[in-house]
Design a protein around this motif. Structure first.
Motif, PDB file in Angstrom:
ATOM      1  N   SER A 114       0.833  -1.196   0.000  1.00  0.00           N
ATOM      2  CA  SER A 114       0.000   0.000   0.000  1.00  0.00           C
ATOM      3  C   SER A 114       0.867   1.245   0.000  1.00  0.00           C
ATOM      4  CB  SER A 114      -0.912   0.025   1.223  1.00  0.00           C
ATOM      5  OG  SER A 114      -1.763  -1.087   1.231  1.00  0.00           O
ATOM      6  N   ARG A 115       0.323   2.299  -0.572  1.00  0.00           N
ATOM      7  CA  ARG A 115       1.009   3.581  -0.570  1.00  0.00           C
ATOM      8  C   ARG A 115       0.835   4.295   0.762  1.00  0.00           C
ATOM      9  NH1 ARG A 115      -0.575   8.668  -1.037  1.00  0.00           N
ATOM     10  NH2 ARG A 115       0.940  10.196  -1.808  1.00  0.00           N
ATOM     11  N   SER A 116      -0.357   4.170   1.343  1.00  0.00           N
ATOM     12  CA  SER A 116      -0.641   4.888   2.584  1.00  0.00           C
ATOM     13  C   SER A 116      -1.784   4.198   3.322  1.00  0.00           C
ATOM     14  CB  SER A 116      -1.002   6.343   2.294  1.00  0.00           C
ATOM     15  OG  SER A 116      -2.135   6.409   1.450  1.00  0.00           O
TER      16      SER A 116
ATOM     17  N   TYR B 276      10.181  -0.057  -3.751  1.00  0.00           N
ATOM     18  CA  TYR B 276      10.330  -1.519  -3.735  1.00  0.00           C
ATOM     19  C   TYR B 276       9.193  -2.224  -4.475  1.00  0.00           C
ATOM     20  CZ  TYR B 276      10.616  -6.309  -2.019  1.00  0.00           C
ATOM     21  OH  TYR B 276      10.650  -7.683  -1.936  1.00  0.00           O
ATOM     22  N   PRO B 277       7.914  -1.964  -4.135  1.00  0.00           N
ATOM     23  CA  PRO B 277       6.854  -2.635  -4.896  1.00  0.00           C
ATOM     24  C   PRO B 277       6.829  -2.240  -6.377  1.00  0.00           C
ATOM     25  CG  PRO B 277       5.937  -1.122  -3.260  1.00  0.00           C
ATOM     26  CD  PRO B 277       7.373  -1.219  -2.980  1.00  0.00           C
ATOM     27  N   THR B 278       7.250  -1.030  -6.691  1.00  0.00           N
ATOM     28  CA  THR B 278       7.318  -0.634  -8.107  1.00  0.00           C
ATOM     29  C   THR B 278       8.386  -1.446  -8.834  1.00  0.00           C
ATOM     30  OG1 THR B 278       6.560   1.604  -7.587  1.00  0.00           O
ATOM     31  CG2 THR B 278       7.671   1.286  -9.698  1.00  0.00           C
ATOM     32  N   ASN B 279       9.503  -1.691  -8.167  1.00  0.00           N
ATOM     33  CA  ASN B 279      10.549  -2.526  -8.775  1.00  0.00           C
ATOM     34  C   ASN B 279      10.064  -3.957  -9.002  1.00  0.00           C
ATOM     35  OD1 ASN B 279      12.423  -0.476  -8.979  1.00  0.00           O
ATOM     36  ND2 ASN B 279      13.407  -0.931  -7.025  1.00  0.00           N
ATOM     37  N   LEU B 280       9.245  -4.466  -8.074  1.00  0.00           N
ATOM     38  CA  LEU B 280       8.673  -5.799  -8.263  1.00  0.00           C
ATOM     39  C   LEU B 280       7.757  -5.814  -9.484  1.00  0.00           C
ATOM     40  CD1 LEU B 280       7.760  -6.822  -4.586  1.00  0.00           C
ATOM     41  CD2 LEU B 280       9.779  -7.488  -5.918  1.00  0.00           C
ATOM     42  N   ALA B 281       6.982  -4.744  -9.655  1.00  0.00           N
ATOM     43  CA  ALA B 281       6.091  -4.646 -10.809  1.00  0.00           C
ATOM     44  C   ALA B 281       6.887  -4.583 -12.110  1.00  0.00           C
ATOM     45  CB  ALA B 281       5.197  -3.409 -10.677  1.00  0.00           C
ATOM     46  N   LYS B 282       8.008  -3.884 -12.091  1.00  0.00           N
ATOM     47  CA  LYS B 282       8.843  -3.777 -13.294  1.00  0.00           C
ATOM     48  C   LYS B 282       9.374  -5.143 -13.721  1.00  0.00           C
ATOM     49  CE  LYS B 282      10.256   1.035 -12.648  1.00  0.00           C
ATOM     50  NZ  LYS B 282      11.370   1.961 -12.319  1.00  0.00           N
ATOM     51  N   LYS B 283       9.651  -5.989 -12.750  1.00  0.00           N
ATOM     52  CA  LYS B 283      10.126  -7.335 -13.074  1.00  0.00           C
ATOM     53  C   LYS B 283       9.063  -8.157 -13.796  1.00  0.00           C
ATOM     54  CE  LYS B 283      13.496  -7.615  -9.298  1.00  0.00           C
ATOM     55  NZ  LYS B 283      13.865  -8.293  -8.023  1.00  0.00           N
ATOM     56  N   GLU B 284       7.803  -7.758 -13.628  1.00  0.00           N
ATOM     57  CA  GLU B 284       6.705  -8.434 -14.316  1.00  0.00           C
ATOM     58  C   GLU B 284       6.325  -7.740 -15.619  1.00  0.00           C
ATOM     59  OE1 GLU B 284       3.336  -9.742 -11.991  1.00  0.00           O
ATOM     60  OE2 GLU B 284       4.466  -9.468 -10.119  1.00  0.00           O
ATOM     61  N   GLY B 285       7.107  -6.718 -15.994  1.00  0.00           N
ATOM     62  CA  GLY B 285       6.868  -6.042 -17.263  1.00  0.00           C
ATOM     63  C   GLY B 285       5.989  -4.814 -17.193  1.00  0.00           C
ATOM     64  N   TYR B 286       5.732  -4.296 -15.976  1.00  0.00           N
ATOM     65  CA  TYR B 286       4.903  -3.101 -15.808  1.00  0.00           C
ATOM     66  C   TYR B 286       5.771  -1.930 -15.368  1.00  0.00           C
ATOM     67  CZ  TYR B 286       1.110  -6.477 -16.079  1.00  0.00           C
ATOM     68  OH  TYR B 286       0.266  -7.467 -16.509  1.00  0.00           O
ATOM     69  N   GLN B 287       5.355  -0.732 -15.752  1.00  0.00           N
ATOM     70  CA  GLN B 287       6.148   0.452 -15.407  1.00  0.00           C
ATOM     71  C   GLN B 287       5.769   1.071 -14.059  1.00  0.00           C
ATOM     72  OE1 GLN B 287       4.749   0.539 -18.917  1.00  0.00           O
ATOM     73  NE2 GLN B 287       6.569  -0.723 -19.175  1.00  0.00           N
ATOM     74  N   GLN B 288       4.524   0.901 -13.660  1.00  0.00           N
ATOM     75  CA  GLN B 288       4.063   1.536 -12.434  1.00  0.00           C
ATOM     76  C   GLN B 288       3.076   0.634 -11.710  1.00  0.00           C
ATOM     77  OE1 GLN B 288       4.849   4.035 -10.657  1.00  0.00           O
ATOM     78  NE2 GLN B 288       6.167   5.276 -11.978  1.00  0.00           N
ATOM     79  N   VAL B 289       2.689   1.081 -10.495  1.00  0.00           N
ATOM     80  CA  VAL B 289       1.733   0.353  -9.660  1.00  0.00           C
ATOM     81  C   VAL B 289       0.498   1.219  -9.458  1.00  0.00           C
ATOM     82  CG1 VAL B 289       1.289  -0.586  -7.362  1.00  0.00           C
ATOM     83  CG2 VAL B 289       3.519  -0.944  -8.445  1.00  0.00           C
ATOM     84  N   ILE B 290      -0.677   0.615  -9.554  1.00  0.00           N
ATOM     85  CA  ILE B 290      -1.891   1.280  -9.089  1.00  0.00           C
ATOM     86  C   ILE B 290      -2.089   0.869  -7.636  1.00  0.00           C
ATOM     87  CG2 ILE B 290      -4.393   1.456  -9.257  1.00  0.00           C
ATOM     88  CD1 ILE B 290      -4.242   1.189 -12.185  1.00  0.00           C
ATOM     89  N   TRP B 291      -2.048   1.858  -6.755  1.00  0.00           N
ATOM     90  CA  TRP B 291      -2.159   1.585  -5.325  1.00  0.00           C
ATOM     91  C   TRP B 291      -3.614   1.390  -4.932  1.00  0.00           C
ATOM     92  CZ3 TRP B 291       2.458   0.431  -3.861  1.00  0.00           C
ATOM     93  CH2 TRP B 291       3.540   1.048  -4.474  1.00  0.00           C
ATOM     94  N   THR B 292      -3.837   0.412  -4.094  1.00  0.00           N
ATOM     95  CA  THR B 292      -5.173   0.121  -3.573  1.00  0.00           C
ATOM     96  C   THR B 292      -5.209   0.418  -2.072  1.00  0.00           C
ATOM     97  OG1 THR B 292      -4.461  -2.194  -3.380  1.00  0.00           O
ATOM     98  CG2 THR B 292      -5.757  -1.590  -5.331  1.00  0.00           C
ATOM     99  N   ASP B 293      -6.407   0.420  -1.502  1.00  0.00           N
ATOM    100  CA  ASP B 293      -6.532   0.768  -0.085  1.00  0.00           C
ATOM    101  C   ASP B 293      -5.841  -0.266   0.800  1.00  0.00           C
ATOM    102  OD1 ASP B 293      -9.029  -0.970   1.375  1.00  0.00           O
ATOM    103  OD2 ASP B 293      -8.936  -1.017  -0.812  1.00  0.00           O
ATOM    104  N   ALA B 294      -5.283   0.204   1.899  1.00  0.00           N
ATOM    105  CA  ALA B 294      -4.502  -0.662   2.786  1.00  0.00           C
ATOM    106  C   ALA B 294      -5.355  -1.665   3.546  1.00  0.00           C
ATOM    107  CB  ALA B 294      -3.718   0.205   3.771  1.00  0.00           C
ATOM    108  N   ASP B 295      -6.640  -1.359   3.736  1.00  0.00           N
ATOM    109  CA  ASP B 295      -7.491  -2.228   4.548  1.00  0.00           C
ATOM    110  C   ASP B 295      -7.877  -3.516   3.818  1.00  0.00           C
ATOM    111  OD1 ASP B 295      -7.450  -0.358   6.586  1.00  0.00           O
ATOM    112  OD2 ASP B 295      -9.236   0.664   5.855  1.00  0.00           O
ATOM    113  N   THR B 296      -8.349  -3.376   2.580  1.00  0.00           N
ATOM    114  CA  THR B 296      -8.896  -4.532   1.862  1.00  0.00           C
ATOM    115  C   THR B 296      -8.285  -4.762   0.487  1.00  0.00           C
ATOM    116  OG1 THR B 296     -10.641  -3.231   0.779  1.00  0.00           O
ATOM    117  CG2 THR B 296     -11.114  -4.099   2.991  1.00  0.00           C
TER     118      THR B 296
END
Length: 355
Positions: free
Chosen positions: A186-188, A207-227
């Motif tokens: 989560s971002r926040s 760190y999570p953005t780097n994990l996404a890059k390893k899967e071929g994506y440039q960025q992450v869409i952040w979702t809510d921390a609760d669910t």
């Protein structure tokens, strides 16, 4: 040689400019800086005399609290030059208000509006030749404040440094991007500092953005921390979705930054008759829209990129391509916003401020 341009700001000009050494046709974002910088220290409970001086390294104690407890906030804004050579800022009061909102959340003293506005004005005047006209060209402006008190005890500092540095810029992102919807990170969080432009918010994304890059994506869409059921932001930007002919974005909260580009795009869209909805957006709603063809567009919005179109997203091991329509909201809204910024059209909103 030192001289005073205003009663409140001390100016120390450079002796030799580095302007002629810069290749303005091949700029890497955020790596080249102008000749001067603005600086003001907070000591003994008050902000001291601000100054503009040659851009250069700082001398700071290794025990400065910013290094140990992360008291650092910043802003991102731009200056634009039209074909007549006039220079404009875009909604600078919003940036000033937001950096103090961010500072307040991190127990940093508010910065005076007079110092901010006059300091920025004088800095841009002295480095005006660094601002190039033409679509896509701008001067990226980075105000920031850090805790400088030399002490490693765990408490807010009583000394700070407020600075403004500037970097000539062209387009931030080139081409459309692919994003991965976050399922774990989560971002926040509720009650946190997501609404503030705190430096640590961005460090935690890498760190999570780097994990996404390893899967071929440039960025992450952040979702809510609760669910992790609701869409919140895209990388370092606010995010928009177009389902059929309705433009959707998440509401701001203590987790989501009150983006200046975001709210500008919403106002333009509403004025031009584009249906908009500001509401919580479920991940499953977007996945379903992508599957049945209702998802026409996704794009990020922020100062640096203005609008960054998203061509595909990944979620739970599945990949979804987005076939953007010929008459895209992203292209239309970006042009409308940039025409205001570059003084190519009327500004019915009062956002453009001439230097």
């Amino acid at each position: 040689m030192e001289n005073t341009i205003t009663d409140s700001i001390k100016i120390t000009p450079i002796t030799t400019s580095k302007l002629d050494k810069v290749d303005f046709d091949n700029l890497s974002f955020g790596k080249t800086f102008t000749d001067h910088m603005f600086e003001c220290d907070f000591k003994d409970g008050v902000w001291q005399t601000p100054q503009i001086k040659p851009y250069g390294p700082l001398t700071i104690d290794p025990s400065a609290r910013v290094f140990h407890y992360g008291q650092a906030v910043f802003e991102g804004m731009k200056a634009f030059k039209d074909d007549k050579g006039d220079v404009f800022l875009f909604r600078p009061k919003d940036n000033f208000n937001r950096i103090n909102i961010s500072a307040n959340r991190l127990a940093i003293p508010s910065f005076p509006e007079q110092y901010f506005m006059e300091g920025l004005k004088q800095l841009l005047k002295i480095d005006e030749k660094w601002i190039k006209s033409g679509a896509g060209n701008s001067l990226y402006i980075r105000p920031f404040v850090i805790a400088t008190q030399a002490c490693v005890s765990a408490a807010e500092a009583n000394e700070y440094k407020f600075m403004i540095i500037c970097s000539p810029a062209q387009a931030y992102y080139v081409g459309d991007v692919s994003v991965l919807i976050a399922e774990k990170y989560s971002r926040s969080a509720n009650g946190g500092v997501g609404y503030a432009k705190a430096a640590g918010n961005y460090a935690a994304q890498f760190y999570p953005t780097n994990l996404a890059k390893k899967e071929g994506y440039q960025q992450v869409i952040w979702t809510d921390a609760d669910t992790h059921e609701y869409m919140e932001e895209a990388g370092t930007m606010n995010i928009f979705f177009r389902i059929n002919d309705t433009l959707l974005t998440a509401p701001i909260s203590d987790r989501i930054l009150d983006g200046i580009t975001r709210k500008s795009l919403l106002e333009i869209a509403e004025k031009e008759g584009i249906a908009t909805e500001v509401r919580p957006i479920k991940v499953n709603e977007i996945v379903k829209a992508a599957e049945d063809g209702g998802l026409k567009e996704m794009f990020g919005a922020g100062t640096a990129a203005v609008i960054s179109p998203i061509k595909a997203f990944g979620y739970k091991g599945n990949h979804y391509e987005i076939k953007r329509p010929e008459k895209a909201f992203a292209s239309h809204l970006k042009k409308a916003l940039m025409d205001i910024q570059y003084n190519l059209t009327e500004d019915p909103y009062g956002w453009r401020v001439k230097l």
